[in-house]
Design an enzyme around this catalytic site. Structure first.
Site, short mmCIF file in Angstrom:
data_model
loop_
_atom_site.label_atom_id
_atom_site.label_comp_id
_atom_site.label_asym_id
_atom_site.label_seq_id
_atom_site.Cartn_x
_atom_site.Cartn_y
_atom_site.Cartn_z
CE LYS A 273 -3.02 2.66 3.09
NZ LYS A 273 -3.62 2.73 4.45
CG ASP A 278 -5.81 8.17 4.13
OD1 ASP A 278 -6.74 8.62 3.43
OD2 ASP A 278 -5.96 7.30 5.00
CE LYS A 285 -6.65 8.98 7.49
NZ LYS A 285 -7.05 7.93 8.43
CG ASP A 296 -1.86 5.38 5.00
OD1 ASP A 296 -1.53 4.41 5.69
OD2 ASP A 296 -3.04 5.61 4.68
CG ASP A 356 -9.91 7.28 6.73
OD1 ASP A 356 -8.88 7.36 6.02
OD2 ASP A 356 -9.90 7.47 7.96
CD GLU A 358 -6.68 5.01 2.59
OE1 GLU A 358 -5.55 4.76 3.04
OE2 GLU A 358 -7.65 5.29 3.33
NE ARG A 360 -10.37 -1.67 4.40
CZ ARG A 360 -10.94 -1.61 5.59
NH1 ARG A 360 -12.13 -2.13 5.78
NH2 ARG A 360 -10.32 -1.06 6.61
#
Length: 535
Positions: A273, A278, A285, A296, A356, A358, A360
């Protein structure tokens, strides 16, 4: 590209003396012993007046040792139930920093005889110690670029080590160097801010680094239309960023193939990932929790780093394929939103529940592609066991559940193959600890379709930290949405595909920084993966 390593050399007891090739001696030990006092007579006067002398990091002048500097670096207890090899890594990192601040450029680490006796938990304490020292003399690429502007240079030229009674082969030293190369690549990619390491710049770094590594084949998908077709879930996350060209997504593929196919025992497939920032997307967030989301991307950074380690060691017994999903989860009028239904690469209809969640989404389509590659290999007669992995700083729940440790979860075939316990054991001996979690039927129940319009539900509307089994159920989603759930234990063994999810939210960086600063990126799980699959 990445910062060159200092040379690491095996030294003799004679090199401890003044006038030798080193300019500081760092003694690493659990507690002050007769052997330590015998080796360094200068500390006798101190121990005579201070019973606690040598129980904390201390620099003393000693004209009888190299450079006239003796640094005492106690690990503390090594025999308690919760003690582990990280104690070596922590103290050697601190001692190396102290040596640098004292002006040393070629310190020598000394380990007394029988420091860990025959304790198998410490079988690689020298490697872990050297990795701690190397971590202290490295800065990621954004820091180095600043130092270049102001004319600051790196001073450490050489690191010596002498472990009394320990045979340390050239192969073991090469292993340390390879892990550190991988960690440095991971830190270069994972640490910088979101503008210094956009998806495009991340891909450029990877291309440039592996350009000189002929054993690794690199390809990058830049065409947005191709990304939308081949990786529709990833594209959905990137959709809002498409109004800003410098934030365009990339998908990177790295391939290593053993030059002796008959010796290959495992085909490894990693999906990392790489969310370079993010915001949470439309489910933004809020309340300060967006801070730190430039990190991230550490899942992609770590698997790129692992591939750098693979390139150094050139193992005969594994083939390795890596996919890096590189996107920015931006917020705006073109953001993907909850209640959308998006077809995955496998043809599954995904009901979005939380933008959020995201990570996966980013990994599922490359994971599906890994499944396709495994099936193609099997059709071509390549029947070496395949192991699939998703690697991500995926959930806050991972930190809530296990603190500063990586987590691995197996599907049925991976559980039968003992994959997660192998990672845990490998991480244990190299100071990169893992906890083993379990995928349960409830995880599949959470993401089960509730209407005829969907095949799987991506997430609920709450943060993972407020959700039961918040770090486990995302794996169930990825398994279903990628189509891997059709290759479980209910199939013949030859048709099964082992899949392990690795959540490194707790271990990819330190849990806290200095003051209000961001924490340090660790480069984990490069050591654990190296110990598990390359040692």
């Amino acid at each position: 590209m990445t910062l060159a390593l200092p040379s690491i050399v095996s030294a003799s007891a004679g090199d401890l003396a003044s006038g030798a090739q080193f300019d500081a001696v760092i003694a690493v030990y659990p507690s002050v012993s007769e052997e330590l006092v015998s080796a360094f007579s200068s500390i006798t006067a101190y121990t005579a007046i201070d019973k606690s002398f040598g129980s904390s990091l201390t620099l003393v002048a000693d004209q009888k040792v190299a450079g006239g500097r003796l640094i005492l670096a106690p690990t503390g207890s090594l025999t308690g139930d919760s003690d582990d090899v990280r104690k070596f890594q922590e103290i050697t990192k601190a001692a190396m920093k102290r040596a640098i601040s004292a002006g040393a450029v070629a310190p020598l680490f000394y380990f007394p005889a029988n420091i860990v006796a025959d304790n198998e938990d410490y079988s690689h304490f020298v490697e872990v110690s050297l990795l701690g020292a190397l971590a202290a003399c490295f800065d990621p690429i954004d820091v180095r670029e600043h130092y270049e502007k102001i004319g600051k240079t790196y001073t450490v030229q050489k690191i010596g080590f002498h472990a009394a009674g320990v045979e340390f082969s050239a192969e073991r030293l090469a292993f340390v160097n390879a892990i550190e190369v991988g960690r440095r690549v991971a830190k270069d990619l994972g640490s910088p801010n979101c503008e210094r390491m956009t998806p495009i710049k991340f891909a450029e770094y990877v291309q440039e680094y592996f350009k000189s590594q002929s054993v690794v084949k690199t390809s990058v998908i830049e065409d947005i239309n191709v990304i939308e077709k081949e990786y529709p879930l990833l594209h959905a996350v990137a959709r809002c960023s498409l109004s800003v060209p410098r934030h365009f997504p990339r998908v990177v593929k790295l391939e290593y193939r053993s030059d002796e196919p008959s010796k290959v025992k495992e085909n490894l497939y990693f999906v990392g990932k790489g969310v370079t920032y993010d915001t949470g997307g439309a489910d933004i967030k809020a309340g300060g929790v967006m801070r730190g989301m430039s990190r991230d991307k550490c899942g992609a950074a770590s698997v790129a780093g692992f591939m750098a380690t693979v390139a150094e060691l050139k193992p005969k017994h594994v083939n390795v394929t890596v996919f890096l999903g590189l996107v920015r989860n931006s917020v705006g009028s073109n953001a993907y939103v909850s209640d959308e239904i998006i077809y995955s690469r496998s043809g599954k209809r995904v009901l979005v529940g939380n933008t959020d969640a995201e990570g996966r989404m980013v990994m599922t389509d490359p994971l599906c592609q890994c499944k396709e590659l495994v099936l193609a290999d099997r059709k071509a007669g390549n029947n070496a066991p395949a192991r699939l992995f998703t690697v991500a700083t995926l959930t806050g729940h991972a930190i809530r559940a296990y603190g500063p440790y990586g987590i691995c979860l197996d599907n049925g075939p991976a559980r039968k193959a003992n994959v997660s316990p192998r990672i845990q054991a490998g991480g244990h001996i190299l100071g990169d600890p893992f906890e083993v979690s379990t995928l349960r039927r409830e995880d599949y129940a959470y993401v089960a379709p509730g209407a005829a319009s969907e095949d799987v539900v991506q997430a609920n509307d709450k943060a993972s930290t407020a959700t039961a089994r918040g770090h486990q159920y995302p794996m169930a989603f990825m398994s279903i949405a990628s189509g891997l759930d059709s290759f479980g234990l209910d199939k013949e063994k030859k048709d099964q595909i082992a899949y392990t999810h690795v959540d490194i939210a707790g271990s990819a960086e330190e849990l806290s920084g200095t003051g209000f600063s961001l924490p340090e990126v660790t480069g984990n799980p490069v050591p654990a993966f190296a110990a598990t699959f390359l040692l």
